[in-house]
Write a protein that holds these residues in place. Sequence first.
Motif, mmCIF file in Angstrom:
data_model
loop_
_atom_site.group_PDB
_atom_site.id
_atom_site.type_symbol
_atom_site.label_atom_id
_atom_site.label_comp_id
_atom_site.label_asym_id
_atom_site.label_seq_id
_atom_site.Cartn_x
_atom_site.Cartn_y
_atom_site.Cartn_z
ATOM 1 N N VAL A 180 104.091 -0.778 69.648
ATOM 2 C CA VAL A 180 104.276 -1.913 68.937
ATOM 3 C C VAL A 180 103.663 -1.537 67.330
ATOM 4 O O VAL A 180 102.536 -1.119 67.317
ATOM 5 N N PHE A 181 104.499 -1.512 66.368
ATOM 6 C CA PHE A 181 104.328 -1.114 65.055
ATOM 7 C C PHE A 181 103.539 0.156 65.042
ATOM 8 O O PHE A 181 102.501 0.300 64.353
ATOM 9 N N GLY A 182 103.852 1.286 65.782
ATOM 10 C CA GLY A 182 103.337 2.596 65.790
ATOM 11 C C GLY A 182 102.075 2.696 66.599
ATOM 12 O O GLY A 182 101.513 3.638 66.712
ATOM 13 N N ALA A 183 101.636 1.549 67.064
ATOM 14 C CA ALA A 183 100.385 1.347 67.950
ATOM 15 C C ALA A 183 100.512 1.248 69.647
ATOM 16 O O ALA A 183 101.341 0.496 70.008
ATOM 17 N N PRO A 184 99.912 2.244 70.600
ATOM 18 C CA PRO A 184 100.229 2.227 71.792
ATOM 19 C C PRO A 184 99.451 1.232 72.626
ATOM 20 O O PRO A 184 98.316 0.897 72.103
ATOM 21 N N TYR A 185 99.951 0.627 73.495
ATOM 22 C CA TYR A 185 99.242 -0.501 74.299
ATOM 23 C C TYR A 185 99.603 -0.071 75.791
ATOM 24 O O TYR A 185 100.750 0.531 76.141
ATOM 25 N N TYR A 186 98.317 -0.417 76.593
ATOM 26 C CA TYR A 186 98.558 -0.074 77.999
ATOM 27 C C TYR A 186 98.839 -1.405 78.802
ATOM 28 O O TYR A 186 98.090 -2.271 78.398
ATOM 29 N N TRP A 187 99.478 -1.417 79.882
ATOM 30 C CA TRP A 187 99.623 -2.634 80.448
ATOM 31 C C TRP A 187 98.810 -2.498 81.952
ATOM 32 O O TRP A 187 98.710 -1.647 82.718
ATOM 33 N N ASP A 188 97.938 -3.606 82.095
ATOM 34 C CA ASP A 188 97.185 -3.608 83.458
ATOM 35 C C ASP A 188 96.923 -4.897 83.932
ATOM 36 O O ASP A 188 96.455 -5.766 83.290
ATOM 37 N N ALA A 189 97.358 -5.279 84.975
ATOM 38 C CA ALA A 189 97.461 -6.513 85.781
ATOM 39 C C ALA A 189 97.737 -7.712 84.839
ATOM 40 O O ALA A 189 96.922 -8.815 84.880
ATOM 41 N N GLY A 190 98.928 -7.723 84.251
ATOM 42 C CA GLY A 190 99.434 -8.911 83.458
ATOM 43 C C GLY A 190 98.908 -9.059 81.978
ATOM 44 O O GLY A 190 99.413 -9.670 81.258
ATOM 45 N N TYR A 191 98.197 -8.089 81.454
ATOM 46 C CA TYR A 191 97.759 -8.066 80.140
ATOM 47 C C TYR A 191 98.056 -6.520 79.439
ATOM 48 O O TYR A 191 98.150 -5.556 80.122
ATOM 49 N N TRP A 192 98.482 -6.593 78.108
ATOM 50 C CA TRP A 192 98.557 -5.445 77.265
ATOM 51 C C TRP A 192 96.900 -5.356 76.476
ATOM 52 O O TRP A 192 96.322 -6.278 76.033
ATOM 53 N N GLY A 208 91.746 -6.872 71.781
ATOM 54 C CA GLY A 208 91.513 -7.607 73.055
ATOM 55 C C GLY A 208 92.927 -7.693 73.771
ATOM 56 O O GLY A 208 93.803 -7.228 73.342
ATOM 57 N N PRO A 209 92.803 -8.351 74.908
ATOM 58 C CA PRO A 209 93.684 -8.449 75.909
ATOM 59 C C PRO A 209 94.951 -9.509 75.325
ATOM 60 O O PRO A 209 94.527 -10.271 74.674
ATOM 61 N N ILE A 210 96.011 -9.083 75.611
ATOM 62 C CA ILE A 210 97.168 -9.996 75.166
ATOM 63 C C ILE A 210 98.175 -10.231 76.525
ATOM 64 O O ILE A 210 98.677 -9.245 77.278
ATOM 65 N N TYR A 211 98.188 -11.539 77.003
ATOM 66 C CA TYR A 211 98.786 -11.819 78.444
ATOM 67 C C TYR A 211 100.179 -11.907 78.016
ATOM 68 O O TYR A 211 100.807 -12.325 77.131
ATOM 69 N N PRO A 215 105.642 -6.944 82.481
ATOM 70 C CA PRO A 215 105.466 -5.476 81.402
ATOM 71 C C PRO A 215 106.851 -5.398 80.446
ATOM 72 O O PRO A 215 107.047 -4.613 79.558
ATOM 73 N N GLU A 216 107.917 -6.208 81.013
ATOM 74 C CA GLU A 216 109.287 -5.722 79.984
ATOM 75 C C GLU A 216 108.925 -6.497 78.611
ATOM 76 O O GLU A 216 109.663 -6.368 77.809
ATOM 77 N N MET A 217 108.062 -7.519 78.689
ATOM 78 C CA MET A 217 107.750 -8.267 77.523
ATOM 79 C C MET A 217 106.621 -7.489 76.666
ATOM 80 O O MET A 217 105.389 -7.752 77.243
ATOM 81 N N ASP A 218 106.721 -6.930 75.737
ATOM 82 C CA ASP A 218 105.752 -5.989 75.077
ATOM 83 C C ASP A 218 104.913 -7.103 74.125
ATOM 84 O O ASP A 218 105.113 -7.927 73.860
ATOM 85 N N PRO A 219 103.759 -6.315 73.719
ATOM 86 C CA PRO A 219 102.798 -7.227 73.004
ATOM 87 C C PRO A 219 103.621 -7.780 71.682
ATOM 88 O O PRO A 219 103.097 -9.234 71.274
#
Length: 278
Positions: A180-192, A208-211, A215-219
């Motif tokens: 997202v905007f060139g920044a990688p996020y990883y998905w774990d147990a409902g949070y990015w 911080g976490p983003i609920y 996982p189809e809904m990116d942060p």
Amino acid sequence: MKILLTLTCCLGLAALAGAEQQNNNQNQIKKKGGGTAPQQQVVAPQTGKKFKTTGTGANPHVQNFQQPNTVGQHVNKTKVHSQVTGQSNVNSPASKTTFNKTKNVNINKNVTVNKNFQVQKFNLGNHPKGNYQAVKFSQNYKIAGAQNWKGSKYVVFKNYHPQWQNQWWWSQHYNHISIVFGAPYYWDAGYWYPAWGYDPGASYYFDGPIYASNPEMDPGQTVANVQSALQQQGYYQGEVDGVLGPQTRAALAEYQSAQGLEPTGAVDEPTLETLGMA
């Protein structure tokens, strides 16, 4: 001599007559029930109350009850709290029995759920539209105030600490990586979460976490829909750009406070539930 014998016989006859008369009087008294019998004291076996009976000839339906002597005794009228749920105090009326509940259930009646919100797909582009200051990586970073947030759904914020790993490490440990905007996020147990080090030159605007509901809904899309929902309710006046910046976080905190939620200023599960996105 004859005179003496005559007198003796007369006295004997008089004595016999007197004794017979006395016996007749006693028999008449017994028949009328006028005799008195010693009082008996009876103790009721269950109640401990004492009463007196007056013996033969007394009215069996009239009883003289006497309460046990309470002088010098302490009567405890305090309600007894049962330590085991469902156990009542057998010495007190059922209507006055109270129970000691170990669990304190706090129902928040101010929470409202937006059932009409429709999730949208926003065109966010490759770069943020506004001027945001990027945050820096700090291995000892802790989310401020998270230790005071109550509830199991906030534990993820209390336990969060960023970690720096290379691209290979992130790819081996997590199946969902979103850019997202060139920044990688990883998905774990409902949070990015920010995948610090996946791209060393990437910029993050919130650490911080983003609920998200899945996982189809990116942060970025998650934050954009949160901004849209807050905008519809009058809490957010900024642009829907998908960046969790200071203005969005302030709007989140205000909305959360109004809903009776923890004012995290973050995209957490309880907030998405009330917004109709979870």
